[in-house]
Design a protein around this motif. Structure first.
Motif, PDB file in Angstrom:
ATOM      1  N   TYR A 129      21.695  10.204  -4.580  1.00  0.00           N
ATOM      2  CA  TYR A 129      21.380   8.996  -3.829  1.00  0.00           C
ATOM      3  C   TYR A 129      19.875   8.948  -3.681  1.00  0.00           C
ATOM      4  CZ  TYR A 129      21.905   5.386  -0.240  1.00  0.00           C
ATOM      5  OH  TYR A 129      21.845   4.221   0.478  1.00  0.00           O
ATOM      6  N   ARG A 130      19.233   8.281  -4.623  1.00  0.00           N
ATOM      7  CA  ARG A 130      17.779   8.261  -4.593  1.00  0.00           C
ATOM      8  C   ARG A 130      17.205   6.891  -4.938  1.00  0.00           C
ATOM      9  NH1 ARG A 130      13.679  10.707  -2.102  1.00  0.00           N
ATOM     10  NH2 ARG A 130      11.770   9.960  -3.085  1.00  0.00           N
ATOM     11  N   ASP A 131      17.808   6.217  -5.929  1.00  0.00           N
ATOM     12  CA  ASP A 131      17.186   4.962  -6.354  1.00  0.00           C
ATOM     13  C   ASP A 131      18.219   3.864  -6.577  1.00  0.00           C
ATOM     14  OD1 ASP A 131      18.335   5.525  -8.795  1.00  0.00           O
ATOM     15  OD2 ASP A 131      16.501   6.377  -9.637  1.00  0.00           O
ATOM     16  N   GLY A 276       2.534  11.370  -1.079  1.00  0.00           N
ATOM     17  CA  GLY A 276       3.985  11.177  -1.097  1.00  0.00           C
ATOM     18  C   GLY A 276       4.753  12.470  -0.918  1.00  0.00           C
ATOM     19  N   GLU A 277       6.015  12.401  -1.252  1.00  0.00           N
ATOM     20  CA  GLU A 277       6.907  13.548  -1.037  1.00  0.00           C
ATOM     21  C   GLU A 277       6.605  14.712  -1.955  1.00  0.00           C
ATOM     22  OE1 GLU A 277      10.887  12.059  -1.404  1.00  0.00           O
ATOM     23  OE2 GLU A 277      11.014  11.574   0.723  1.00  0.00           O
ATOM     24  N   CYS A 278       5.812  14.490  -3.006  1.00  0.00           N
ATOM     25  CA  CYS A 278       5.496  15.584  -3.935  1.00  0.00           C
ATOM     26  C   CYS A 278       4.413  16.497  -3.358  1.00  0.00           C
ATOM     27  CB  CYS A 278       5.069  15.025  -5.291  1.00  0.00           C
ATOM     28  SG  CYS A 278       3.747  13.804  -5.196  1.00  0.00           S
ATOM     29  N   LEU A 288       9.940  11.812   5.090  1.00  0.00           N
ATOM     30  CA  LEU A 288      10.096  10.517   5.774  1.00  0.00           C
ATOM     31  C   LEU A 288       8.810   9.727   5.558  1.00  0.00           C
ATOM     32  CD1 LEU A 288      11.619  11.731   9.163  1.00  0.00           C
ATOM     33  CD2 LEU A 288      12.817  10.452   7.383  1.00  0.00           C
ATOM     34  N   VAL A 289       8.889   8.400   5.613  1.00  0.00           N
ATOM     35  CA  VAL A 289       7.732   7.621   5.169  1.00  0.00           C
ATOM     36  C   VAL A 289       6.530   7.662   6.102  1.00  0.00           C
ATOM     37  CG1 VAL A 289       8.849   6.003   3.626  1.00  0.00           C
ATOM     38  CG2 VAL A 289       8.729   5.497   6.062  1.00  0.00           C
ATOM     39  N   ALA A 290       6.739   7.843   7.398  1.00  0.00           N
ATOM     40  CA  ALA A 290       5.593   7.754   8.304  1.00  0.00           C
ATOM     41  C   ALA A 290       4.440   8.682   7.889  1.00  0.00           C
ATOM     42  CB  ALA A 290       6.032   8.003   9.739  1.00  0.00           C
ATOM     43  N   LEU A 320      19.223   6.886  12.279  1.00  0.00           N
ATOM     44  CA  LEU A 320      20.207   6.728  11.206  1.00  0.00           C
ATOM     45  C   LEU A 320      20.441   5.239  11.037  1.00  0.00           C
ATOM     46  CD1 LEU A 320      22.210   8.442   9.423  1.00  0.00           C
ATOM     47  CD2 LEU A 320      23.895   8.037  11.193  1.00  0.00           C
ATOM     48  N   LYS A 321      20.315   4.752   9.801  1.00  0.00           N
ATOM     49  CA  LYS A 321      20.459   3.306   9.610  1.00  0.00           C
ATOM     50  C   LYS A 321      21.901   2.948   9.277  1.00  0.00           C
ATOM     51  CE  LYS A 321      17.350   3.086   6.452  1.00  0.00           C
ATOM     52  NZ  LYS A 321      17.203   4.532   6.337  1.00  0.00           N
ATOM     53  N   VAL A 322      22.780   3.207  10.215  1.00  0.00           N
ATOM     54  CA  VAL A 322      24.164   2.781  10.056  1.00  0.00           C
ATOM     55  C   VAL A 322      24.417   1.801  11.185  1.00  0.00           C
ATOM     56  CG1 VAL A 322      26.575   3.489  10.153  1.00  0.00           C
ATOM     57  CG2 VAL A 322      24.906   4.939   9.003  1.00  0.00           C
TER      58      VAL A 322
END
Ligand SMILES: Cc1cc2nc3c(=O)[nH]c(=O)nc-3n(C[C@H](O)[C@H](O)[C@H](O)COP(=O)(O)OP(=O)(O)OC[C@H]3O[C@@H](n4cnc5c(N)ncnc54)[C@H](O)[C@@H]3O)c2cc1C
Lengths: 824, 112
Positions: A129-131, A276-278, A288-290, A320-322
């Protein structure tokens, strides 16, 4: 001055944000080239879950569209993966053979989802679950049905599980640890979360160790260490991510867990930055994006010129975005030396709040159910303020401090200017306030565009609106976009969500879409009743109490509380028998007025409610049925006499009108629908101001639609010309169905067509034969459940209570039914 | 014969049971020349109002029942079931009648 060449590897959220800053700071400094392995523009990856659940479309989550790159002269190589960096030649080369030279290089390769190498992990049907490709793969699998097994009960896994459930799959979540989201939640909150997911029908197995995935050609079963076998048509692995560092490692850059940078985001090569995450900065990697957005800002500042901007670690809250699940966690939440807990639970409301203190300072919080104070606690965490004075009341939240009543705006007013409002984008209250004042912003959309606050995951929208209300005062009228006061969702959102979430009753819609009133109002209930009826033909049971009185009693209420009755006259044709029966009814029930309508039929005005069933019974006996003159549905098909009598007539317009009426009657639509068929272009039947009109010509039939002749007058627009009556009927059914599926309640066809575009309608109904056929077939299916005469149903006893008083005391007024039968 | 003994002073009349009225609906009781609308809400409370909107005498019994109110079918005035008062910016009041639920039986007080 010649521009420097800036090359970026990877086009995710971090470099996208970096470019925005860079073009703000130094718009002319660089010629930019981007390589992206994904074949698309930069989009909001964190919103993939709403795309999966059907709440948003991909277009909704695009951050930079093609025009954005074009306007900045950026060369974006979509679908080109960089395979080598040559630091001596200062070039990068893609798998497709494109080489680009750089003066400055940014490596932003993000991370790779981790796939547990159990036997069977390469079978088709195993996804990460990535893109967007993963989302599309899941959507396809969901369309085929069956059970999805999600491995991993963290943020991503649970969002995937909720999305797949929304798409109609059975879902099992396998989690290795004893409680869900153990990296963000303590066991108590994890338990509440598990209970909530289970109550939505998602199966959760904690302590589950996956041993193997079985299947011949594709996934069939998942086997656990303890031997349990679970059927699966889809397996989603969401067990973690690994920084994507191979390319940097091959180029000889320093790599530990991630690509090592200093606090200016420079790698071990001073001309190469990484964001970024790398990235690994100060021994930490992020997911996380912040913090990534902070890296983006720092890197942009250094690329734009000398600067002392430095990346600094900060705790990022997790949400959680549910839809419908509220949780908030930030900082420490375990047990440790000197840690103190303050806990508040409310079992009835299912809420749980916990603050973790050390030396009288907030070091973490976990909130479940009631998350309103998350931001406030996070402020204490960031400031490191001593909270001894507040200790006794801290857990009750900001609104309960001092004398302040529970006013949500008061809480926002109390926030300091550097309190963070938008966690994703790191936007503080002061930034929003200044933008509103300096730029004269007044709408949420403008604030989002200028500050990015609430533009990513959107959970802080309420806070942003609060800040706007405080700053703008009375000028801030929260734009009422909702379909009524009961919801902020507009008709379009509600219609989409009804289908996407499979909501099949009014209470389900109100619960799932979080209606603000307990039972809706007279505006939303009829709309919801229509949407459900139209979206779930044969399944949804019409809610009579959510219909306006006219549709409930199948007659039109008049200003004195009596009703008018209009029997159907197919295509405007009648006969002596019908006219005689009408005359008898008029006499028998003392009906005061009889009038010929504009739709070529006869209106009986002033019928008393108690008499309606008896009136209908007599009309039924003479073969007449309801004309639906009261309905948001098909009313009339007006015709001229056509080739049967008229010397100019080119086709049998009356016959075609009757066929159309017999095909379309009984269907419910967003607003009333009137048709006309006219035998020649002289247009005696006035087809060019109807919702759908047919103009007969020598060579066939011209079909027009979107006319109006009420408060608003508008001529029709041509849909196309066809040769046969069968085609006319198919197209009329198809366009009606498209309108039924897309129209907003009370929106006439012309309004709908203006909104979605006449070209769109034409393409779907006239040009694309498959699409026309599909709409037509859905219409035919729905008609199976709607073509029964409501009058005869009521004559035989349906809704009897409607027409009889509950009790009669004193001298009841005489009813007209006691009048004697007129002599035949 | 419809009166209940313990409230002899008041003319409590049995008008039917709650099951005779659809939830979120209404039925009428005629008392001589007057019509009284008896409403049942989604949560099974009952209310009685004269079947006349204070605006233009619209039959409230024919309206949509929601959140303790009924919306008049003629011009969408919203009337409180409890007090008979028009809601929002509109002004006016419809007569309301004491009503009581005993088990599933509905009693209406016609003396008021
Ligand atoms: C479903 C989901 C939900 C999330 N929810 C949240 C959330 O609620 N809150 C939050 O803060 N974060 C969330 N995240 C995490 C967040 O999306 C990521 O932290 C962020 O997108 C990472 O940005 P990035 O630019 O570092 O990398 P990415 O966005 O992963 O971009 C890297 C890009 O580089 C490309 N690439 C890789 N190698 C090469 C190469 N050699 N050549 C060319 N291109 C290459 C990749 O194809 C990819 O497009 C979520 C993530 C997912 C998947």
């Amino acid at each position: 001055m010649t521009k420097q060449k800036l090359v970026i590897i990877g086009n995710g959220m971090a470099p996208g944000r970096m470019l925005e800053h860079l073009f703000d700071l130094a718009p002319d400094a660089f010629d930019v080239t981007i390589f992206n392995a994904e074949p698309r523009v930069n989009y909001d990856r964190i919103m993939l879950s709403p795309v999966l659940s059907g709440e948003k479309s991909f277009d909704d989550i695009v951050i930079h569209d093609d025009a954005w790159y074009a306007a900045r002269n950026i060369a974006l190589h979509k679908g080109h993966k960089v395979v080598a960096i040559d630091r001596d030649a200062r070039t990068v080369t893609s798998a497709g053979g494109i080489t680009a030279a750089y003066d400055k290089l940014v490596v932003a390769t993000g991370s790779n989802p981790f796939i547990i190498p159990v036997p069977g992990h390469t079978l088709p049907g195993v996804l990460a679950y990535r893109d967007l490709d993963d989302v599309e793969g899941m959507t396809r699998a969901a369309a085929a049905g069956g059970r999805a097994v999600v491995i991993g009960g963290g943020l991503l896994g649970l969002e995937a599980a909720a999305g797949l459930k929304a798409q109609g799959m059975d879902v099992t979540v396998l989690h290795l640890m004893p409680t869900l989201m153990e990296r963000q939640l303590d066991p108590a909150a994890g338990y509440l979360l598990q209970k909530e997911l289970e109550s939505r029908g998602i199966e959760v197995i904690c302590g589950a160790n996956t041993k193997a995935i079985h299947g011949q050609e594709k996934v069939e079963q998942v086997e656990l260490e303890d031997g349990t076998l679970i059927d699966a048509s889809l397996v989603v692995m969401a067990v973690g991510i690994r920084p994507n560092t191979q390319l940097a490692r091959d180029a000889g850059l320093e790599v530990q867990r991630g690509i090592v940078t200093d606090s200016a985001m420079r790698t071990s090569d001073p001309d190469i930055f990484s964001v970024g995450e790398c990235v690994e900065v100060d021994c930490r990697v992020y997911g996380l994006v912040a913090p990534l957005y902070q890296m983006a800002k720092v890197a942009a500042t250094h690329l734009a010129g000398a600067s002392d901007a430095a990346f600094a670690h900060a705790e990022t809250p997790t949400k959680l975005k549910v839809t419908g699940v509220n949780l908030y966690s930030v900082g420490e939440f375990g047990d440790g030396p000197g840690f103190e807990d303050i806990v508040l639970r409310d079992a009835n409301r299912g809420t749980y709040k916990r603050i973790i203190l050390k030396n009288n300072k907030v070091i973490g919080t976990v909130l479940y159910g009631d998350v309103a104070d998350g931001t406030w606690y996070n402020e204490f965490l960031k400031s490191g303020e001593d909270v001894s004075a507040l200790r006794d009341t801290l857990i009750f939240g900001q609104a309960r401090q001092g004398t302040g009543a529970a006013d949500p705006l008061a809480a926002i007013a109390n926030l300091s200017d550097d309190a963070e409002i938008c966690g994703c984008n790191g936007i503080c209250k002061g930034t929003i306030v200044n933008a509103i004042r300096d730029k004269g912003l007044s709408t949420l959309a403008e604030v989002r565009a200028h500050t990015k606050a609430s533009a990513s995951c959107g959970t802080c929208t309420g806070l942003v609106e609060g800040v706007m209300a405080l700053t703008l005062g009375d000028q801030f009228a929260k734009k009422a976009e909702g379909m009524c006061g009961c919801t902020d969702l507009g008709h379009g959102d509600v219609r989409r969500l009804i289908v996407a979430k499979g909501l099949k009753s009014i209470p389900a819609v109100m619960q799932e879409l979080e209606w603000k009133t307990s039972g809706g109002c007279a505006k939303c209930r009829p709309a919801l009743n229509y949407y459900l009826l139209s979206d779930w033909p044969g399944e949804y049971r019409d809610d009579q109490q959510s219909r306006f009185i006219n549709e409930r009693v199948h007659a039109n209420i008049q200003k004195d509380g009596t009703y008018s009755v209009v029997p159907r006259m197919w295509g405007g044709m009648t006969s002596s028998d019908e006219l005689r029966a009408i005359a008898n009814v008029v006499d028998k029930f003392n009906i005061p007025d009889v009038k010929v309508t504009g739709g070529q039929r006869i209106d009986l005005l002033g019928v008393r409610k108690e008499d309606l069933p008896a009136v209908w019974e007599d009309l039924n006996k003479a073969g007449m049925v309801s004309g639906h003159a009261y309905a948001k549905g098909l009313r009339t098909v007006k015709t001229c006499v056509g080739s049967t009598w008229c010397r100019f007539g080119t086709q049998d317009s009356t016959g075609l009108g009757i066929k159309l009426e017999k095909f379309l009657w009984g269907s419910w639509t967003p607003a009333k629908v009137k048709l006309a068929v006219t035998g020649c272009p002289r247009n005696c039947a006035e087809a060019t101001c109807k919702d759908i009109g047919v103009i007969c010509v020598d060579s066939g039939y011209q079909i027009v639609y979107g006319g109006a002749a009420g408060l608003h007058i508008q001529g029709t627009t041509e849909l196309g010309t066809v040769k046969t009556e069968e085609e006319v009927i198919e197209i009329a059914g198809a366009v009606t169905q498209m309108y039924r599926e897309q129209g907003f309640y009370l929106e006439r066809i012309y309004k709908w067509a203006e909104r979605v575009g006449y070209d769109t309608v034409k393409a779907a109904i006239l040009d694309d034969l498959d699409s026309r056929r599909a709409y037509y077939e859905r219409f035919v299916h729905s008609q199976k459940f709607s073509q029964s005469d409501p009058w005869s149903e009521r004559v035989s006893g349906v809704d009897k209570h409607e027409f009889k008083p509950l009790a009669v005391f004193g001298d009841a007024p005489a009813t007209a039914t006691t009048v004697t039968e007129p002599a035949e | 014969m419809n009166a209940i003994s313990r409230d002899t002073a008041i003319d409590w009349r049995h008008v039917g049971t709650i099951d005779d009225i659809p939830a979120q609906g209404a039925r009428c009781v005629t008392n001589g020349a007057m019509t009284i609308a008896v409403f049942r809400t989604a949560d099974d409370r009952v209310f009685a109002l004269e079947d006349k909107c204070p605006h233009r005498n619209g039959p409230l019994s024919q309206g949509i029942v929601h959140d303790g109110c009924v919306t008049c079918p003629l011009h969408n005035w919203v009337i409180s079931l409890e007090t008979g008062a028009a809601q929002g910016a509109d002004e006016g009041r419809t007569a309301s009648f004491p009503i009581r639920l005993d088990g599933r039986d509905i009693y209406l007080n016609l003396t008021a």
